[in-house]
Design an enzyme around this catalytic site. Structure first.
Site, PDB file in Angstrom:
ATOM      1  N   TYR A 258       2.094   8.023  13.532  1.00 61.89           N
ATOM      2  CA  TYR A 258       0.895   7.171  13.515  1.00 61.89           C
ATOM      3  C   TYR A 258      -0.350   7.995  13.845  1.00 61.89           C
ATOM      4  O   TYR A 258      -1.379   7.898  13.177  1.00 61.89           O
ATOM      5  CB  TYR A 258       1.096   6.026  14.512  1.00 61.89           C
TER       6      TYR A 258
ATOM      7  N   ILE B 291      -5.225  -3.214  21.537  1.00 68.61           N
ATOM      8  CA  ILE B 291      -5.678  -4.574  21.187  1.00 68.61           C
ATOM      9  C   ILE B 291      -4.459  -5.496  21.184  1.00 68.61           C
ATOM     10  O   ILE B 291      -3.371  -5.088  20.755  1.00 68.61           O
ATOM     11  CB  ILE B 291      -6.341  -4.567  19.774  1.00 68.61           C
TER      12      ILE B 291
ATOM     13  N   MET C 109       0.811  -1.223   0.000  1.00 72.90           N
ATOM     14  CA  MET C 109       0.000   0.000   0.000  1.00 72.90           C
ATOM     15  C   MET C 109       0.843   1.271   0.000  1.00 72.90           C
ATOM     16  O   MET C 109       0.296   2.370   0.007  1.00 72.90           O
ATOM     17  CB  MET C 109      -0.953   0.000   1.200  1.00 72.90           C
TER      18      MET C 109
ATOM     19  N   GLY D 256      -9.080   0.954  21.054  1.00 73.07           N
ATOM     20  CA  GLY D 256      -8.034   1.162  22.064  1.00 73.07           C
ATOM     21  C   GLY D 256      -6.981   0.078  21.888  1.00 73.07           C
ATOM     22  O   GLY D 256      -6.904  -0.545  20.812  1.00 73.07           O
TER      23      GLY D 256
ATOM     24  N   ILE E 232      -1.960  -1.211   8.259  1.00 70.31           N
ATOM     25  CA  ILE E 232      -1.082  -0.097   8.664  1.00 70.31           C
ATOM     26  C   ILE E 232       0.355  -0.482   8.364  1.00 70.31           C
ATOM     27  O   ILE E 232       0.727  -1.650   8.502  1.00 70.31           O
ATOM     28  CB  ILE E 232      -1.164   0.258  10.170  1.00 70.31           C
TER      29      ILE E 232
HETATM   30  P1  NDP Z   1      -0.798  -5.508  12.493  1.00 74.21           P
HETATM   31  O1  NDP Z   1       0.517  -4.816  12.479  1.00 74.21           O
HETATM   32  O2  NDP Z   1      -0.957  -6.729  13.297  1.00 74.21           O
HETATM   33  O3  NDP Z   1      -1.203  -5.867  10.987  1.00 74.21           O
HETATM   34  C1  NDP Z   1      -0.988  -4.956   9.969  1.00 74.21           C
HETATM   35  C2  NDP Z   1      -1.442  -5.573   8.659  1.00 74.21           C
HETATM   36  O4  NDP Z   1      -1.129  -4.658   7.601  1.00 74.21           O
HETATM   37  C3  NDP Z   1      -0.727  -6.875   8.338  1.00 74.21           C
HETATM   38  O5  NDP Z   1      -1.591  -7.760   7.698  1.00 74.21           O
HETATM   39  C4  NDP Z   1       0.396  -6.440   7.401  1.00 74.21           C
HETATM   40  O6  NDP Z   1       0.716  -7.538   6.567  1.00 74.21           O
HETATM   41  C5  NDP Z   1      -0.304  -5.305   6.635  1.00 74.21           C
HETATM   42  N1  NDP Z   1       0.657  -4.344   6.094  1.00 74.21           N
HETATM   43  C6  NDP Z   1       1.721  -3.781   6.709  1.00 74.21           C
HETATM   44  N2  NDP Z   1       2.367  -2.953   5.877  1.00 74.21           N
HETATM   45  C7  NDP Z   1       1.716  -3.000   4.700  1.00 74.21           C
HETATM   46  C8  NDP Z   1       1.923  -2.391   3.434  1.00 74.21           C
HETATM   47  N3  NDP Z   1       2.940  -1.567   3.201  1.00 74.21           N
HETATM   48  N4  NDP Z   1       1.057  -2.687   2.427  1.00 74.21           N
HETATM   49  C9  NDP Z   1       0.030  -3.549   2.625  1.00 74.21           C
HETATM   50  N5  NDP Z   1      -0.222  -4.141   3.802  1.00 74.21           N
HETATM   51  C10 NDP Z   1       0.626  -3.886   4.825  1.00 74.21           C
HETATM   52  O7  NDP Z   1      -1.883  -4.401  12.897  1.00 74.21           O
HETATM   53  P2  NDP Z   1      -3.099  -4.526  13.931  1.00 74.21           P
HETATM   54  O8  NDP Z   1      -3.865  -5.744  13.595  1.00 74.21           O
HETATM   55  O9  NDP Z   1      -2.581  -4.351  15.299  1.00 74.21           O
HETATM   56  O10 NDP Z   1      -3.959  -3.237  13.564  1.00 74.21           O
HETATM   57  C11 NDP Z   1      -4.989  -3.312  12.590  1.00 74.21           C
HETATM   58  C12 NDP Z   1      -5.731  -2.004  12.569  1.00 74.21           C
HETATM   59  O11 NDP Z   1      -6.230  -1.713  13.879  1.00 74.21           O
HETATM   60  C13 NDP Z   1      -4.861  -0.808  12.163  1.00 74.21           C
HETATM   61  O12 NDP Z   1      -5.598   0.070  11.357  1.00 74.21           O
HETATM   62  C14 NDP Z   1      -4.539  -0.160  13.491  1.00 74.21           C
HETATM   63  O13 NDP Z   1      -4.269   1.217  13.388  1.00 74.21           O
HETATM   64  C15 NDP Z   1      -5.838  -0.408  14.261  1.00 74.21           C
HETATM   65  N6  NDP Z   1      -5.622  -0.336  15.699  1.00 74.21           N
HETATM   66  C16 NDP Z   1      -4.887  -1.302  16.330  1.00 74.21           C
HETATM   67  C17 NDP Z   1      -4.636  -1.199  17.680  1.00 74.21           C
HETATM   68  C18 NDP Z   1      -3.853  -2.230  18.421  1.00 74.21           C
HETATM   69  O14 NDP Z   1      -3.581  -2.017  19.620  1.00 74.21           O
HETATM   70  N7  NDP Z   1      -3.492  -3.352  17.820  1.00 74.21           N
HETATM   71  C19 NDP Z   1      -5.128  -0.046  18.468  1.00 74.21           C
HETATM   72  C20 NDP Z   1      -5.901   0.896  17.693  1.00 74.21           C
HETATM   73  C21 NDP Z   1      -6.130   0.738  16.359  1.00 74.21           C
HETATM   74  P3  NDP Z   1       2.078  -7.727   5.739  1.00 74.21           P
HETATM   75  O15 NDP Z   1       3.203  -7.520   6.687  1.00 74.21           O
HETATM   76  O16 NDP Z   1       1.962  -9.127   5.225  1.00 74.21           O
HETATM   77  O17 NDP Z   1       2.030  -6.723   4.638  1.00 74.21           O
END
Ligand code: NDP
Length: 279
Positions: free
Chosen positions: A177, A212, A87, A210, A115
Site C-alpha cells: 500500500y 480515517i 480498476m 491520516g 483503492i
Molecule cells: P474503502 O476501502 O472504504 O473504499 C474503497 C473504495 O474503492 C470502495 O468504493 C470500493 O468499492 C472501491 N474499490 C475497491 N477495489 C476496487 C477495484 N478493483 N476497482 C474499482 N473500485 C474498487 O477505502 P477508504 O474510504 O478507507 O479510502 C479511500 C481513500 O482514502 C483511499 O485512496 C485511501 O488510500 C485513502 N486513505 C484512507 C485512510 C483511512 O484510514 N481510511 C487513510 C489514508 C488514506 P467496491 O468494493 O464496490 O469496488
C-alpha cells in the site's frame, strides 16, 4: 481593543464570502468520484450532492452504487449516475472517464479515491499482489488523469488525488500500500510542475490523510493501534474544499503535517513513535 474587534469581523466576513463562493462554485459542477460505493468516496459523493453538483460515481458493486446515487439525488445532486468498473482492468479506467464526459457533457472535477484491498500484515514476498495493487491504486489513476486532462483543460477543472500519510512517510504492515501511495505522490508531484510550467488551466490537489474511520480501515487496525481515527465525512468535506479552492495540498487531520515535517528533522524520534504506535 477596537482594532482587534475589527480584525475579527473582517476575518469572519471573508470566511463567509469564501464559504459562499465555494458553495456556489460547486452548483452544477460536473464531478467524477471513484471508489464511491463506501467509505470516504461515498461521503465525497454526498458532499458534492449537497452542494448541487452533477455526479458520476464508480466502483465494482452495482447495488451499493445504486443506493449511493439515490441518496445523492435526495440530497440535492442535479444528476447522479453510476458506472461499475474494476480498476485492475486495463480498459475500465478509460471507459469510466469516457462515460462521465459523455453523460455530463464535460468534466470539472476528477476525484481519484479508490483503492484495492490489501492485507495489514508483515511483507511475505507476495510480488503478484503488489503488482495488482499498483495497477488498482496507481496505474489506473494516471490512466484516468491522462484521459480526463483535455476535458479538465477545457473547463478550467481540477484533478483531486486522495493519497495518504503513508505516501509521504512509511509504516510497518503496509509495504504494498505504501508503495502505491508513494508512487502517486511522486507522479502527481511531478505532473503538478509540468502543468504549472505549461500554464495549464487544470489545478491539481494532493490530499494526505491520516487514519480515517471507514469500515475497511477500522477492520484492519482494530486492537492493533491506539492512533485516533478521524470521521470520514469530515475528511471528505476537507477534500471537496481543497479541490474547490484549487489548493495544491491538504493535510488531514492536523497531525499528518506534523509527522511529515518532523520525519526529516528527527528521524529516530519519528521511527520510535511509528514502531511503538502498534500493539
Ligand atoms: P474503502 O476501502 O472504504 O473504499 C474503497 C473504495 O474503492 C470502495 O468504493 C470500493 O468499492 C472501491 N474499490 C475497491 N477495489 C476496487 C477495484 N478493483 N476497482 C474499482 N473500485 C474498487 O477505502 P477508504 O474510504 O478507507 O479510502 C479511500 C481513500 O482514502 C483511499 O485512496 C485511501 O488510500 C485513502 N486513505 C484512507 C485512510 C483511512 O484510514 N481510511 C487513510 C489514508 C488514506 P467496491 O468494493 O464496490 O469496488
Amino acid at each position: 481593543k477596537c482594532i482587534c474587534y475589527c480584525g475579527l469581523m473582517l476575518l469572519f466576513i471573508s470566511y463567509l464570502i469564501g464559504q459562499s463562493f465555494f458553495v456556489q462554485s460547486l452548483r452544477g459542477a460536473r464531478v467524477l468520484v471513484t471508489g464511491a460505493s463506501k467509505g470516504i468516496g461515498e461521503q465525497l459523493a454526498y458532499h458534492y450532492a449537497h452542494f448541487g453538483a452533477q455526479i458520476v460515481i464508480t466502483a465494482r458493486r452495482e447495488q451499493a452504487l445504486q443506493q449511493v446515487a439515490e441518496k445523492c439525488l435526495s440530497l440535492g445532486a442535479q444528476k447522479a449516475l453510476y458506472i461499475t468498473a474494476d480498476m485492475s482492468s486495463d480498459s475500465d479506467p478509460d471507459k469510466v472517464v469516457d462515460f462521465a464526459v459523455e453523460k455530463l457533457g464535460g468534466l470539472d472535477y476528477l476525484v481519484l479515491n479508490h483503492i484495492g484491498s490489501s492485507l495489514f500484515s508483515m511483507w511475505q514476498g507476495d510480488v503478484e499482489h503488489t503488482k495488482w495493487l499498483m495497477q488498482v491504486n496507481f496505474f489506473s489513476y494516471i490512466q484516468m488523469a491522462w484521459r480526463a486532462l483535455p476535458s479538465l483543460e477545457q473547463s478550467k477543472g481540477s484533478l483531486v488525488i486522495v493519497s495518504s500519510l503513508l505516501g509521504k512517510s512509511t509504516s510497518p504492515f503496509t509495504a504494498p500500500y505504501c508503495s502505491t501511495k508513494s508512487a502517486l505522490n511522486g507522479f502527481f508531484g511531478s505532473l503538478y510542475h509540468e502543468l504549472a510550467m505549461k500554464k495549464s488551466n487544470v489545478s491539481l490537489s494532493l490530499c494526505t490523510l491520516g487514519l480515517i474511520d471507514t469500515e475497511s480501515a477500522m477492520e484492519k487496525v482494530r486492537g492493533v493501534t491506539k492512533l485516533p481515527a478521524y470521521p470520514a465525512t469530515d475528511a471528505a468535506l476537507n477534500i471537496v474544499m481543497t479541490g474547490a479552492t484549487r489548493q495544491l495540498e491538504l493535510y488531514y487531520p492536523w497531525y499528518t503535517y506534523v509527522m511529515v515535517v518532523t520525519k526529516d528533522w528527527f528521524p529516530s524520534v519519528t521511527n520510535y513513535f511509528i514502531q511503538n504506535s502498534y500493539n
